[in-house]
Design a protein around this motif. Structure first.
Motif, PDB file in Angstrom:
ATOM      1  N   GLN A 942      71.739 -25.296 -43.050  1.00 28.87           N
ATOM      2  CA  GLN A 942      71.977 -24.080 -42.279  1.00 28.87           C
ATOM      3  C   GLN A 942      70.614 -23.566 -41.848  1.00 28.87           C
ATOM      4  OE1 GLN A 942      73.431 -20.526 -44.296  1.00 28.87           O
ATOM      5  NE2 GLN A 942      74.639 -19.972 -42.501  1.00 28.87           N
ATOM      6  N   THR A 943      70.470 -23.303 -40.557  1.00 29.84           N
ATOM      7  CA  THR A 943      69.165 -22.880 -40.052  1.00 29.84           C
ATOM      8  C   THR A 943      68.788 -21.541 -40.659  1.00 29.84           C
ATOM      9  OG1 THR A 943      70.200 -21.870 -38.126  1.00 29.84           O
ATOM     10  CG2 THR A 943      69.447 -24.146 -37.908  1.00 29.84           C
ATOM     11  N   SER A 944      67.498 -21.390 -40.871  1.00 28.99           N
ATOM     12  CA  SER A 944      67.019 -20.208 -41.584  1.00 28.99           C
ATOM     13  C   SER A 944      66.985 -18.959 -40.728  1.00 28.99           C
ATOM     14  CB  SER A 944      65.611 -20.485 -42.131  1.00 28.99           C
ATOM     15  OG  SER A 944      64.723 -20.793 -41.058  1.00 28.99           O
ATOM     16  N   ASP A 945      66.995 -19.109 -39.383  1.00 30.70           N
ATOM     17  CA  ASP A 945      66.802 -17.927 -38.552  1.00 30.70           C
ATOM     18  C   ASP A 945      68.097 -17.290 -38.070  1.00 30.70           C
ATOM     19  OD1 ASP A 945      67.346 -20.151 -37.061  1.00 30.70           O
ATOM     20  OD2 ASP A 945      65.795 -19.789 -35.540  1.00 30.70           O
ATOM     21  N   ASP A 946      69.118 -18.075 -37.765  1.00 27.09           N
ATOM     22  CA  ASP A 946      70.334 -17.447 -37.236  1.00 27.09           C
ATOM     23  C   ASP A 946      71.610 -17.949 -37.896  1.00 27.09           C
ATOM     24  OD1 ASP A 946      70.636 -19.969 -36.249  1.00 27.09           O
ATOM     25  OD2 ASP A 946      70.897 -19.375 -34.152  1.00 27.09           O
ATOM     26  N   GLY A 947      71.520 -18.790 -38.910  1.00 27.94           N
ATOM     27  CA  GLY A 947      72.716 -19.210 -39.636  1.00 27.94           C
ATOM     28  C   GLY A 947      73.504 -20.312 -38.980  1.00 27.94           C
ATOM     29  N   SER A 948      72.946 -20.986 -37.984  1.00 35.04           N
ATOM     30  CA  SER A 948      73.643 -22.114 -37.379  1.00 35.04           C
ATOM     31  C   SER A 948      73.795 -23.227 -38.409  1.00 35.04           C
ATOM     32  CB  SER A 948      72.869 -22.631 -36.164  1.00 35.04           C
ATOM     33  OG  SER A 948      72.755 -21.629 -35.183  1.00 35.04           O
ATOM     34  N   LEU A 949      74.878 -23.970 -38.281  1.00 25.40           N
ATOM     35  CA  LEU A 949      75.156 -25.063 -39.204  1.00 25.40           C
ATOM     36  C   LEU A 949      74.902 -26.400 -38.520  1.00 25.40           C
ATOM     37  CD1 LEU A 949      78.439 -23.838 -40.928  1.00 25.40           C
ATOM     38  CD2 LEU A 949      76.159 -23.935 -41.928  1.00 25.40           C
ATOM     39  N   VAL A 950      74.332 -27.317 -39.274  1.00 26.96           N
ATOM     40  CA  VAL A 950      74.116 -28.679 -38.799  1.00 26.96           C
ATOM     41  C   VAL A 950      75.016 -29.593 -39.619  1.00 26.96           C
ATOM     42  CG1 VAL A 950      72.455 -30.533 -38.449  1.00 26.96           C
ATOM     43  CG2 VAL A 950      71.745 -28.146 -38.183  1.00 26.96           C
ATOM     44  N   LEU A 963      74.779 -29.591 -33.944  1.00 27.39           N
ATOM     45  CA  LEU A 963      74.324 -28.235 -34.232  1.00 27.39           C
ATOM     46  C   LEU A 963      75.385 -27.270 -33.748  1.00 27.39           C
ATOM     47  CD1 LEU A 963      72.199 -26.061 -34.966  1.00 27.39           C
ATOM     48  CD2 LEU A 963      71.291 -26.341 -32.646  1.00 27.39           C
ATOM     49  N   PHE A 964      75.927 -26.477 -34.650  1.00 26.20           N
ATOM     50  CA  PHE A 964      76.881 -25.443 -34.288  1.00 26.20           C
ATOM     51  C   PHE A 964      76.124 -24.121 -34.314  1.00 26.20           C
ATOM     52  CE2 PHE A 964      79.568 -28.886 -35.653  1.00 26.20           C
ATOM     53  CZ  PHE A 964      80.573 -28.876 -34.689  1.00 26.20           C
ATOM     54  N   SER A 965      75.686 -23.716 -33.133  1.00 25.51           N
ATOM     55  CA  SER A 965      74.811 -22.559 -32.989  1.00 25.51           C
ATOM     56  C   SER A 965      75.629 -21.279 -33.090  1.00 25.51           C
ATOM     57  CB  SER A 965      74.092 -22.624 -31.634  1.00 25.51           C
ATOM     58  OG  SER A 965      73.254 -21.516 -31.466  1.00 25.51           O
ATOM     59  N   ALA A 966      75.199 -20.412 -34.010  1.00 26.20           N
ATOM     60  CA  ALA A 966      75.916 -19.164 -34.247  1.00 26.20           C
ATOM     61  C   ALA A 966      75.482 -18.117 -33.235  1.00 26.20           C
ATOM     62  CB  ALA A 966      75.659 -18.667 -35.662  1.00 26.20           C
ATOM     63  N   GLY A 967      76.441 -17.382 -32.726  1.00 30.39           N
ATOM     64  CA  GLY A 967      76.142 -16.292 -31.816  1.00 30.39           C
ATOM     65  C   GLY A 967      75.511 -15.124 -32.544  1.00 30.39           C
ATOM     66  N   ALA A 968      74.875 -14.209 -31.766  1.00 21.39           N
ATOM     67  CA  ALA A 968      74.221 -13.039 -32.357  1.00 21.39           C
ATOM     68  C   ALA A 968      75.263 -12.142 -33.011  1.00 21.39           C
ATOM     69  CB  ALA A 968      73.453 -12.268 -31.291  1.00 21.39           C
ATOM     70  N   PHE A 969      74.957 -11.718 -34.238  1.00 16.27           N
ATOM     71  CA  PHE A 969      75.876 -10.849 -34.967  1.00 16.27           C
ATOM     72  C   PHE A 969      76.107  -9.556 -34.178  1.00 16.27           C
ATOM     73  CE2 PHE A 969      76.682  -7.409 -37.912  1.00 16.27           C
ATOM     74  CZ  PHE A 969      77.737  -7.925 -38.646  1.00 16.27           C
ATOM     75  N   PRO A 970      77.334  -9.022 -34.148  1.00 19.13           N
ATOM     76  CA  PRO A 970      78.503  -9.426 -34.920  1.00 19.13           C
ATOM     77  C   PRO A 970      79.415 -10.414 -34.207  1.00 19.13           C
ATOM     78  CG  PRO A 970      78.949  -7.360 -33.888  1.00 19.13           C
ATOM     79  CD  PRO A 970      77.552  -7.735 -33.474  1.00 19.13           C
ATOM     80  N   SER A 971      78.941 -11.126 -33.226  1.00 14.03           N
ATOM     81  CA  SER A 971      79.766 -12.113 -32.555  1.00 14.03           C
ATOM     82  C   SER A 971      80.070 -13.268 -33.504  1.00 14.03           C
ATOM     83  CB  SER A 971      79.046 -12.646 -31.313  1.00 14.03           C
ATOM     84  OG  SER A 971      79.750 -13.730 -30.776  1.00 14.03           O
ATOM     85  N   ASP A 972      81.308 -13.780 -33.444  1.00 18.84           N
ATOM     86  CA  ASP A 972      81.647 -14.963 -34.226  1.00 18.84           C
ATOM     87  C   ASP A 972      81.712 -16.205 -33.336  1.00 18.84           C
ATOM     88  OD1 ASP A 972      83.865 -14.360 -32.791  1.00 18.84           O
ATOM     89  OD2 ASP A 972      85.240 -14.261 -34.497  1.00 18.84           O
ATOM     90  N   LYS A 973      81.085 -16.096 -32.174  1.00 14.23           N
ATOM     91  CA  LYS A 973      81.055 -17.224 -31.260  1.00 14.23           C
ATOM     92  C   LYS A 973      80.149 -18.325 -31.803  1.00 14.23           C
ATOM     93  CE  LYS A 973      79.995 -18.477 -26.469  1.00 14.23           C
ATOM     94  NZ  LYS A 973      79.503 -17.989 -25.156  1.00 14.23           N
ATOM     95  N   ALA A1015      66.927 -22.764 -35.647  1.00  9.80           N
ATOM     96  CA  ALA A1015      67.794 -23.100 -34.521  1.00  9.80           C
ATOM     97  C   ALA A1015      66.986 -23.477 -33.284  1.00  9.80           C
ATOM     98  CB  ALA A1015      68.732 -21.931 -34.218  1.00  9.80           C
ATOM     99  N   ILE A1016      65.891 -22.758 -33.048  1.00 12.75           N
ATOM    100  CA  ILE A1016      65.102 -23.043 -31.855  1.00 12.75           C
ATOM    101  C   ILE A1016      64.458 -24.418 -31.953  1.00 12.75           C
ATOM    102  CG2 ILE A1016      63.098 -21.854 -32.813  1.00 12.75           C
ATOM    103  CD1 ILE A1016      64.161 -22.117 -29.079  1.00 12.75           C
ATOM    104  N   SER A1017      63.998 -24.802 -33.154  1.00 14.83           N
ATOM    105  CA  SER A1017      63.399 -26.123 -33.323  1.00 14.83           C
ATOM    106  C   SER A1017      64.430 -27.218 -33.127  1.00 14.83           C
ATOM    107  CB  SER A1017      62.761 -26.244 -34.708  1.00 14.83           C
ATOM    108  OG  SER A1017      61.723 -25.309 -34.872  1.00 14.83           O
TER     109      SER A1017
END
Length: 1495
Positions: A942-950, A963-973, A1015-1017
C-alpha cells in the motif's frame, strides 16, 4: 551494533606485531646512526614498502592459510561477531622470512599449486578420482572418472597409472572392451548433445568414431559379441509399443557369410531387456530398470534375470524365486570350460529357515550357467541354486557393490564407494568348491589418475536473474543512495539502484565513476562453502550517533562449521558503523558465528535445533523476527541487537489458534505488523480453506536497543473458514491516512511530537463470491461446476483497545458523507484554538499563521464528523506540562521543537480490540467494492502517501501488477492503473519503503527494478513502462558468482542429508540410523571430481531410506555447448516418423513401419499426430504417402549411403522441409511407367517436414494406444459384448483429457478397460474414482421412447457395466493410487502384474542450491486395512488376476494381459449381466373411469 571485521588480528597477533615493530624500530635507529639516510635510500625504501605491501596482499588473497585441524579443536574456535574498527595496514618485513613454497619446489614429492581452492574447514584431503563403470578384458582395464574414460593395465598390488582417453564435456558411460580385439573400446558419450555410441581404437591415431545417431539416445551398451564383430546396446524402443527399453544389435563387419551389413541395426526380439550376456544362442538379460533410488526394494520393477534362446517362443525367468533385485549378468569360465553366471543381488548372504532370502545389501552372486536344455524343460526351467561370492557390507562399513566387471577367465573388478576392488579368478573359482569359507576381502586397487581436474577449478556462473534470484530487499545506504540486497544462488550481494542506465562506459579520469556493487557473503575464495537461503535487511530505526551508518542484514544460511549444514541465523554487516563495507565468510579460519542454530544450537528440532527453516521475516521496525520450519513450528524472537545481543531465546506459537484451527508452519506464510507486536499468519484450517490468524507477540516497546521480551498472547482468527482468505497486509484506510497527515501538520505547527503512524486496517484477498462458469451439469462429458480462481480485496478494521488519543477508525466513508462536514467547521476551529493555546501559552504571529494554514487545509479537505472528536482526544492526551512541551530558546518567541526519542512513523503498534472469543472480530471485515474481482495472488504493498493498493494478479499463467489509485479523501473512487508488462517477481522491502519488480526490458532481458513506495513513483514507473523501462534498475548486469566445486560439493551433500532428515514423512527415518548414513557416505564427497559423481553419492545416501519416490537429478551439470538450446536443437537428429532399416542392396534405408495413429484425431492435446511420411501428412500438398517397404535413397540431394546413419542428414531439420528421394517399392507410384516387380526402380521426389525425436516417440506411443483400443474392441466383439477402452500415460492434465476421450463415448458399454500400464503418476485419482462411483438410480423416457439419443439415466453418464484395470510393474505413484482405490471401493478388478510400489507422496521442494535434488518422500498414506503405505509403498499393488506379458511375445505385439481382461469380462458378464434399460410398462392411465360419470 558493529560486526566482526574478519581481517582484524587477534590480541596475540597484535602483541606479536607490536614486538616485531619495536624490534624493527631499534634496528632502524641503529642503521640510521651507522649509515645515515639519503634521499635515494628513502625513495628505494618507499618503493620496497609498496611492492612488499602488494605482495603481502596478494598472498592473503590467493593463499589463505589452511588449518590442519579437524573442525576447530579446543582453543581454536571461530571468532564471534564483535565490534572493532578497521585496522591500519602496517609494513612488516618479517613476513619475508616466512618459508613459503606453494609449488613444493624445495621438496621431492607432494608438488602442488598455490591456486588450489581453499578447503572446507575440518575436511582433510584424500585420494583423487571417483572411479566407476569398470570393464575388464584380460589385463586391460577401463573405467570412468570425472566423466571421462581412463585406461590402464591391471597390476594388483602396485600403484597403477591410468591414461585419460577422452575429453568430453558431458559424460562417458558404459565402456566396453572388445573381447576379440581389445584395442577397440566402445562407450556412450554426449559430445553433441544426444547420448550415442562411439568407438576408440587404441591402435590407430584417429578420432573416436561415432556409430549411432539414435533418435531417442542410447541408454547403455550391453556388450560386444563373442567374435567382436557386433555390438549390442540398449535404448528406448523405436517400434510401435508401450515404451520400454530394448536391445539392438549393430553389425560392424559385412561379408557374404554374415547376411548383414556394416552399421546395420537389428532389434533383438525382446521387450524390457538390458544388461545382457551372451552364450551360444542364448541371451541372459536384466528385465526392468528400477527408477527410484531405493535399497532393499521389493516392488514390481525389482530387476530380475531372464534368459532367451533363439527359436523359442518364450523368455524364461531365472531368479523368480526372489522378489528383490538381481541384475547385470556376466559369464565366466574355469579351466575346464565350466561356465558360471555372475550377477549382482541384494539378497541376504544367509538364507532364511524356509530357504528364502531377505533383501539386505548388494553383493556379487553366481550360479552355474544354465544350458538351453535346462531353461526349456517341459515342467519349467531347471535352475541351479545361486551362491554369494562377496559380503562387502560388513567389510566396508555398510557400503555395497555398485557395479562389477568380469573377464571370461573369472577375474572380477568391483566398484565399492569410489574405489575399484579386485578379486582374482582363483578367489572366485575357489569359492565354488569351498562355499563355507570366510569371504575374501576384495583388494583395493591403487590407482593414480592423472588429470587437470578441470571440474574442480573455480566456476564463474553468470547470473541469470530468473534462475538465480531467490530473494530481494531494499535499503538506503548511509551515503544517501539506495541499494538492493539480493540473494543469488546461495550468495548475498548488494547492488546499487540506478536512476538510469549509463549511455557510455566509464572513460577514466575519475569522472562519472559507476556506482558500486559488492559481495556480502561469501568471499571470492569461499564461494560454495555455505548456502544463503534468505537475506533480509534489518531496518535501523533511531540508532544512536555512533551506529547510525550501520546497516545490518539477517541471514538464514547453512553453517559451514556444522558438519551437516544445519540452518543458522547470522547478523552480517552491509555497512559498518564507520560506513565501511565488509564481506563476510572470507577466511576459513575465522568464520562468523551464528547467533542461533548451526554449530551453536543446530540439529533437528527434536534435538533442540532449527531443523529446516522454510521462511523467515523481519518486522518493519527491525526489532523482531519470525520463522516457520518443516516441522510445522512458528517461532518468534527479538533480534539480538544492542542490549539484546546475549539473548538467544525464542517463543513458539501454540499448535492451534484460539478457535482450534491448526497453525501449521509447514504451510504458513507470515507478515509482521509495522511495530512488530502482531504477526499475521496465512495458514490452512482443518477444512483446508486458507484463513488468517493474528498472533499478539507482546508490545516490544519503543526502544530499539532494549526491546521487551516476546510474550505470546491471543492468537485470534481474523477470517472465517468458509472460504479462502490469503495475502494479509497491514495498512490503513484512506480516511486514516488523511487524518494522520493532518494531525501531523497540526502537531508540526504547534510543536508537538507527530502521532504514531500505526496500522489500522488488515487488507487481505478472499474468494467469497464464487461463481461457476458452468451453467448446468447436463451435456456432453458431464460438465462439472468449475470455479475460476477469483478473489476480491477485503479490509478488516483494527480498532484500538482504548480510545485514548486514537483517531483511527479504519473505514472508507465515501463521497456521500461530505454534506455532514460543514456544520462542524465553526465548532472545530473554535475548539482547536481553545485547546491549543493553553498548551503553548503563546499568542504570536507564527501561531496565528499556523492556525490560518490549518483552517485552510481543513476547509479544503473537508474533515469527517469524527475528526473533531479525534483531534480533541489527541490534544487532550498531548496536554502535558509547560516544562515538557513548550520551551523558549534564545530571544526568539518561537517555541522550540520537542526532541523526543519516539520511534518514527509506522514503527509502533497500538493495542487492538479483538473482542470476545469467536468470529465477531473477523466478521467486521468489508469488501473494497471499487476494486474488481480478479485472480489476485498477493497484495504487494500500500503506497505510503495516498493509500493506493498494488496487487499482483495472474492472467493466462502470467504475473502482472495493477495499481489501484485511491481518490482524495473522502472520495472512495479507485482508478485502476495496470502495468502492461508481465512480471517474474514482485514484492516490497522489509521497511515498506520500496517495491521491487523483475520485468523484461526492451531487449527481453530480465531487469530488477526498485520503486519508492509512493503513488507518484509507481505512476511514473508505469508510464515509463511504455517507454521500455528506462529507470530505477538494479545494477545486476555482467554479474558472475564465484563457486569452488570442492567446497560446494560438501555443502550440497550435507544440505541434501539434512533436508531428507527434516522433510521425510517419518521423523524416525524408517528406523534407519541417519547420522551413521551420513558418516558412511560423507567421505566419498571429497573424491567427486564432477557434479554427476556427487549425484552417485547422493543416490547411495538417499537410497538408505528404503522408500520409493527418491530421485536424484537436476544439478548444474557441465553440458555440451553449455546447454545452449539453439545449438543443441541444431545437433538433434530429426525424425521422419518411421522405423527404418539400412538396405545396401537398394542403396538406401527401407521403411519397416509407419505408425498408424487414431484416424479420428488429427490433434491430440494440441499435438499433431501424423507421421511426416503418412498419406494424411502428404496428401494435402498433392503428394502421396509412403508405406512399409519403400526405400529412402537421398535427402536434400545427398545419398544416405554416404553417411554412417540417415539421421546424420536430419540434424537440426525438425520443423523444416526436406527433399526425399524415394523408391516406391511398396506404395503406389505416381510414375505410370515404373515396374515395381523388377530389380530396378526410379527415385521419386517428395517434400516433407521432419518432426522432433520427442514427437516421434509420442507418435509411436499414440499408435500403440490406438492399436490396443481397436484390438480390445475386436476381441470384445468376438466374445459377444461391447467394451470401452482407454489408456492413461500418467495422472495429469493431459490424462484428464484421455479419460474423457475414452470414457464418455463408451459410457454405455457393458465393459470398460482402464489401462494404466506404464502410468507415471500424478494426482487425479480422486476425480477418476468419483466419476466411477456415479450410479444410475432412475431413467428417462419420452413419447419417442427410451434411449433414442436423448436423456437416458440419472446420474448422467454413470457407467453401469463392469470395470477392469490393467496394471504392470511400471504403474507407479498415482497410477497405483487409482488402482488401489478402484479395488478397495469395489469398483472394478485388477489384472496384470504387481506395480511399482510408491505410496509416499512428495512435493519435490527440497531443492539444492544448484537446482538439484535428492527428493524426499514427504506425505505418507495409510488406511485401516493396510496401515502406513496403503498397501502400495515398497510392495506395489497386487492384481486380482496376475498375468505377465512375456518379453518375447510382447515384442511380437501380442498382449496377453489384454486378452485375459477380455476373457475375464466375458465370464463376469455371464455371471452378472448388465440389465438392459427397458420401459417399465404402460404409462399411467389418467382417464375418467366409466362409473365416475356418464355423458
Amino acid at each position: 551494533m558493529s560486526i566482526h571485521y574478519e581481517d582484524v588480528p587477534t590480541e596475540e597477533e597484535e602483541d606479536a606485531r607490536g614486538k616485531r615493530q619495536e624490534s624493527g624500530i631499534r634496528s632502524s635507529r641503529r642503521r640510521r646512526s651507522r649509515w645515515g639516510l639519503c634521499s635515494t635510500a628513502v625513495y628505494c625504501l618507499g618503493l620496497s614498502m609498496v611492492l612488499l605491501g602488494a605482495v603481502t596482499a596478494l598472498y592473503f588473497v590467493w593463499f589463505p592459510p589452511v588449518t590442519k585441524s579437524s573442525v576447530y579443536p579446543s582453543g581454536n574456535t571461530p571468532t564471534s561477531t564483535t565490534t572493532r574498527p578497521r585496522p591500519p595496514v602496517e609494513y612488516d618485513a618479517s613476513l619475508l622470512d616466512v618459508v613459503w613454497d606453494p609449488f613444493n619446489l624445495t621438496v621431492k614429492k607432494n608438488r602442488g599449486s598455490p591456486f588450489l581452492p581453499p578447503r572446507l574447514p575440518g575436511i582433510e584431503g584424500g585420494a583423487t578420482g571417483y572411479l566407476r563403470e569398470p570393464d575388464l578384458v584380460g589385463d586391460a582395464l577401463v573405467f570412468v572418472s570425472e566423466g571421462d574414460l581412463y585406461y590402464t593395465r591391471l597390476q594388483p598390488g602396485t600403484t597403477m597409472t591410468a591414461m585419460k582417453l577422452t575429453t568430453t564435456v558431458g559424460n562417458v558411460l558404459s565402456p566396453k572392451i572388445n573381447p576379440k580385439f581389445p584395442n577397440l573400446i566402445a562407450y556412450t558419450a554426449t559430445y553433441q548433445g544426444n547420448r550415442d555410441i562411439y568407438v576408440i581404437d587404441l591402435a590407430q591415431k584417429a578420432p573416436a568414431q561415432r556409430l549411432t545417431f539414435w533418435e531417442t539416445g542410447v541408454y547403455d551398451i550391453a556388450g560386444w559379441g563373442a567374435d567382436g564383430t557386433t555390438l549390442v546396446f540398449a535404448s528406448t524402443s523405436v517400434e510401435v509399443s508401450l515404451p520400454d527399453i530394448r536391445l539392438y544389435e549393430m553389425t560392424l563387419v559385412q561379408g557374404p557369410t554374415s547376411q548383414k551389413t556394416v552399421m546395420q541395426v537389428e532389434p533383438i526380439p525382446l521387450s524390457q531387456a538390458l544388461n545382457a550376456a551372451f552364450h551360444e544362442d542364448c541371451i541372459f538379460f536384466t528385465r526392468f530398470r528400477q527408477t527410484s533410488n531405493t535399497v532393499r526394494y521389493v516392488g514390481g520393477t525389482a530387476e530380475s534375470l531372464w534368459a532367451y534362446c533363439h527359436g523359442h517362443e518364450l523368455a524364461v525367468p531365472i531368479t523368480s524365486n526372489y522378489n528383490g533385485t538381481s541384475k547385470d549378468p556376466s559369464i565366466i569360465q574355469d579351466g575346464e570350460k565350466n561356465r558360471f553366471l555372475l550377477f549382482l543381488s541384494d539378497r541376504s548372504v544367509k538364507e532364511n529357515s524356509d530357504g528364502s532370502w531377505t533383501p539386505t545389501s548388494m553383493n556379487l552372486w553366481a550360479m552355474p550357467l544354465p544350458s538351453e536344455e535346462d531353461l526349456y524343460q517341459e515342467g519349467g526351467p531347471r535352475l541351479p541354486k545361486p551362491m554369494p561370492l562377496t559380503s562387502v557390507s560388513c567389510q566396508f562399513g555398510g557400503k555395497s557393490v555398485r557395479e562389477f566387471a568380469a573377464d571370461i577367465s573369472g577375474s572380477v573388478i568391483l566398484r565399492i564407494g569410489a574405489d575399484l576392488h579386485y578379486l582374482s579368478s582363483a578367489q572366485i573359482l575357489d569359492r565354488f568348491s569351498h562355499k563355507k569359507k570366510p569371504f575374501d576381502i576384495p583388494e583395493v586397487l591403487s590407482m593414480h589418475v592423472t588429470s587437470d581436474f578441470h571440474e574442480q577449478q573455480e566456476r564463474l556462473i553468470p547470473v541469470n536473474l530468473l534462475k538465480h534470484l531467490t530473494g530481494v530487499d531494499v535499503f538506503d545506504t548511509s551515503f544517501g543512495t539506495t541499494s538492493a540486497l539480493m540473494t543469488l544462488r546461495g550468495q548475498a550481494w548488494v547492488a546499487p539502484v540506478l536512476s538510469d542506465k549509463p549511455t557510455s562506459h566509464y572513460q577514466g579520469a575519475g569522472q562519472n565513476i559507476p556506482a558500486r556493487r559488492y559481495r556480502v557473503a561469501p568471499g571470492a575464495q569461499l564461494g560454495g562453502i555455505l548456502r544463503i537461503l534468505k537475506t533480509v535487511y534489518v531496518p535501523s530505526i533511531n540508532a544512536d550517533e555512533e551506529s547510525k551508518k550501520e546497516r545490518l542484514a539477517l541471514v538464514l544460511a547453512t553453517d559451514p562449521i556444522s558438519p551437516t549444514a544445519e540452518h543458522a541465523f547470522y547478523l552480517l554487516p552491509l555497512q559498518q558503523s564507520d560506513g565501511s563495507i565488509i564481506t563476510s565468510f572470507t577466511d576459513p579460519e575465522r568464520l562468523p558465528t551464528p547467533f542461533l542454530g548451526g554449530h551453536v544450537s543446530g540439529g533437528s528440532t527434536q534435538d533442540g535445533g532449527l531443523g529446516s527453516v522454510r521462511d523467515v521475516v523481519v518486522s518493519p521496525c527491525g526489532r523482531r523476527m519470525a520463522w516457520t520450519d518443516k516441522d510445522g513450528r512458528i517461532c518468534v524472537m527479538n533480534i539480538p541487537i544492542g542490549k539484546l545481543k546475549s539473548r538467544r531465546d525464542y517463543q513458539m506459537l501454540p499448535a492451534d489458534n484460539e478457535l482450534g484451527e491448526p497453525l501449521n508452519g509447514n504451510v504458513a506464510e507470515l507478515r509482521f505488523s509495522p511495530g512488530g507486536r502482531y504477526l499475521a499468519i496465512n495458514h490452512s484450517a482443518r477444512n483446508q480453506f486458507g484463513i488468517i490468524s493474528i498472533a499478539d507477540c507482546g508490545d516490544p516497546g519503543r526502544d530499539r536497543d532494549n526491546v521487551t521480551d516476546v510474550k505470546i498472547g491471543r492468537v485470534v482468527q481474523a477470517t472465517p473458514s468458509r472460504f479462502n482468505s490469503v495475502g494479509a497486509y497491514w495498512g490503513k484506510s484512506t480516511s486514516d491516512i488523511f487524518i494522520h497527515r493532518y494531525l501531523t501538520t497540526i502537531a508540526t505547527s504547534i510543536h508537538l511530537p507527530p502521532p504514531d503512524d500505526v496500522a489500522t486496517t488488515l487488507y487481505f484477498l478472499s474468494d467469497r463470491d464464487i461463481v461457476s462458469d458452468v451453467y448446468s451439469p447436463w451435456g456432453s462429458r458431464v460438465p462439472m461446476p468449475h470455479f475460476e480462481q477469483r478473489s476480491s480485496v477485503y479490509a478488516l478494521p483494527l480498532l484500538p483497545a482504548s480510545t485514548d488519543g486514537s483517531p483511527l477508525l479504519g473505514r472508507f466513508p465515501g463521497e456521500g458523507a461530505m454534506e455532514l462536514f460543514s456544520d462542524e467547521f465553526d465548532k472545530l476551529e473554535k475548539k482547536l484554538m481553545e485547546m491549543a493555546l493553553p498548551v503553548l501559552e503563546v499568542d504570536n504571529r507564527m501561531l496565528r499563521e499556523s492556525s490560518d494554514q490549518i483552517k485552510r487545509a481543513l476547509r479544503d479537505r473537508r474533515l469527517s464528523r469524527n475528526t473533531f472528536e479525534t483531534l480533541e482526544r489527541y490534544l487532550e492526551v498531548s496536554n502535558v506540562s509547560k516544562a515538557e512541551k513548550a520551551t523558549k530558546s534564545g530571544t526568539d518567541d518561537t517555541p522550540a521543537i520537542n526532541n523526543t526519542q519516539a520511534l518514527p512513523a509506522a514503527l509502533v503498534d497500538m493495542e487492538f480490540d479483538f473482542g470476545e472469543l469467536g468470529l465477531s472480530f473477523a466478521r467486521t471485515a468489508y469488501r473494497i467494492p471499487n476494486i474488481p474481482e480478479a485472480n489476485y495472488v498477493s497484495i504487494v504493498t500500500q503506497t505510503s502517501d495516498d493509500g493506493s493498493l498494488v496487487l499482483a494478479n495472474v492472467v493466462q499463467m502470467s504475473l502482472f501488477v495493477k495499481l489501484f489509485s485511491a481518490g482524495a479523501f473522502p472520495s472512495d473512487k479507485i482508478t485502476e492503473v495496470p502495468l502492461s508488462s508481465p512480471l517474474f517477481m514482485c514484492g516490497d522491502s522489509t521497511n515498506r519503503q520500496y517495491i521491487f519488480l523483475l520485468v523484461p526490458d526492451k531487449t527481453n532481458n530480465l531487469s530488477l527494478r526498485v520503486i519508492p513506495n509512493t503513488a507518484i513513483s509507481l505512476a511514473t514507473f508505469i508510464a515509463d513502462a511504455a517507454g521500455s523501462f528506462g529507470k530505477n534498475f538494479v545494477d545486476a548486469d555482467n554479474l558472475a558468482l564465484s563457486v569452488w566445486p570442492a567446497l560446494e560439493y560438501q555443502q550440497l551433500f550435507a544440505d541434501a542429508w539434512r533436508m531428507l532428515r527434516d522433510y521425510f514423512y517419518d521423523v524416525d527415518m524408517h528406523k534407519v540410523n541417519w547420522p551413521e548414513v551420513y558418516e558412511r557416505y560423507q567421505g566419498l564427497v571429497k573424491r567427486c571430481g564432477k557434479r554427476e559423481e556427487l549425484d552417485d553419492v547422493l543416490a547411495q545416501m538417499a537410497a538408505e531410506l528404503s522408500a520409493l519416490h527418491v530421485f536424484v537429478y537436476g544439478g548444474e551439470y557441465n553440458l555440451p555447448f553449455n546447454g545452449d538450446a539453439n545449438m543443441l536443437a541444431m545437433l538433434q537428429p530429426a525424425s521422419l516418423g518411421a522405423t527404418l532399416r539400412r538396405s545396401p542392396e537398394w542403396k538406401g534405408y527401407m521403411i519397416t513401419e509407419i505408425p498408424l495413429r487414431d484416424p479420428d484425431f488429427n490433434l491430440m492435446d494440441g499435438t499433431p499426430m501424423y507421421s511426416p511420411l503418412a498419406d494424411q501428412a502428404l496428401r494435402p500438398s498433392g503428394q502421396r504417402g509412403l508405406a512399409a517397404g519403400d526405400v529412402i535413397v537421398g535427402i536434400n540431394g545427398e545419398s544416405v549411403m554416404n553417411v554412417p546413419d540417415i539421421h546424420s542428414l536430419l540434424r537440426g531439420m525438425a520443423g523444416r522441409s526436406v527433399r526425399l528421394d524415394v523408391l516406391r517399392l511398396a506404395s503406389k507410384s505416381s510414375t505410370p511407367n515404373v515396374d515395381s516387380t523388377s530389380k530396378a526402380a526410379t527415385p521419386e521426389v517428395i517434400v516433407t517436414v521432419p518432426i522432433t525425436a520427442a514427437s516421434a516417440a509420442n507418435l509411436r506411443y499414440t499408435a500403440w494406444e490406438s492399436r490396443t483400443r481397436e484390438k480390445a474392441k475386436e476381441l470384445a466383439e468376438q466374445a459377444g459384448f461391447s467394451v470401452g477402452y482407454l489408456h492413461m500415460r500418467a495422472m495429469g492434465r493431459d490424462d484428464e483429457d484421455a479419460f474423457a476421450r475414452g470414457v464418455f463415448p463408451d459410457y454405455d458399454k457393458e465393459g470398460l478397460i482402464i489401462d494404466v500400464r506404464g502410468n507415471h503418476g500424478g494426482n487425479i485419482d480422486s476425480w477418476i474414482i468419483s466419476f466411477l462411483q456415479r450410479r444410475a438410480w432412475m431413467y428417462w423416457g419420452d413419447r419417442v421412447g427410451v434411449r433414442k439419443g436423448d436423456l437416458d439415466w440419472n446420474m448422467q453418464y454413470a457407467f453401469r457395466g463392469h470395470v477392469v484395470v490393467l496394471i504392470d510393474e511400471h504403474t507407479s505413484s498415482d497410477g497405483e493410487g487409482v488402482s488401489r482405490g478402484i479395488s478397495e471401493l469395489g469398483l472394478g478388478r485388477l489384472i496384470g502384474t504387481r506395480t511399482w510400489g510408491g505410496g509416499i507422496w512428495l512435493s519435490s521442494d527440497n531443492r539444492l542450491v544448484d537446482g538439484g535434488i535428492a527428493s524426499a518422500p514427504e506425505i505418507g498414506i495409510f488406511n485401516s486395512k493396510f496401515g502406513w503405505g496403503g498397501g502400495i509403498e515398497q510392495q506395489g499393488v497386487t492384481p486380482d488376476i496376475e498375468i505377465d506379458n512375456n518379453p518375447r511375445t510382447s515384442y511380437d505385439g501380442r498382449d496377453l494381459v489384454l486378452e485375459r481382461a477380455i476373457k475375464e469380462l466375458k465370464l463376469w458378464l455371464e455371471k452378472e449381466p448388465i440389465p438392459e434399460v427397458k420401459e417399465p410398462g404402460p404409462k399411467p392411465d389418467m382417464s375418467l373411469k366409466a362409473n365416475d360419470c356418464k355423458a
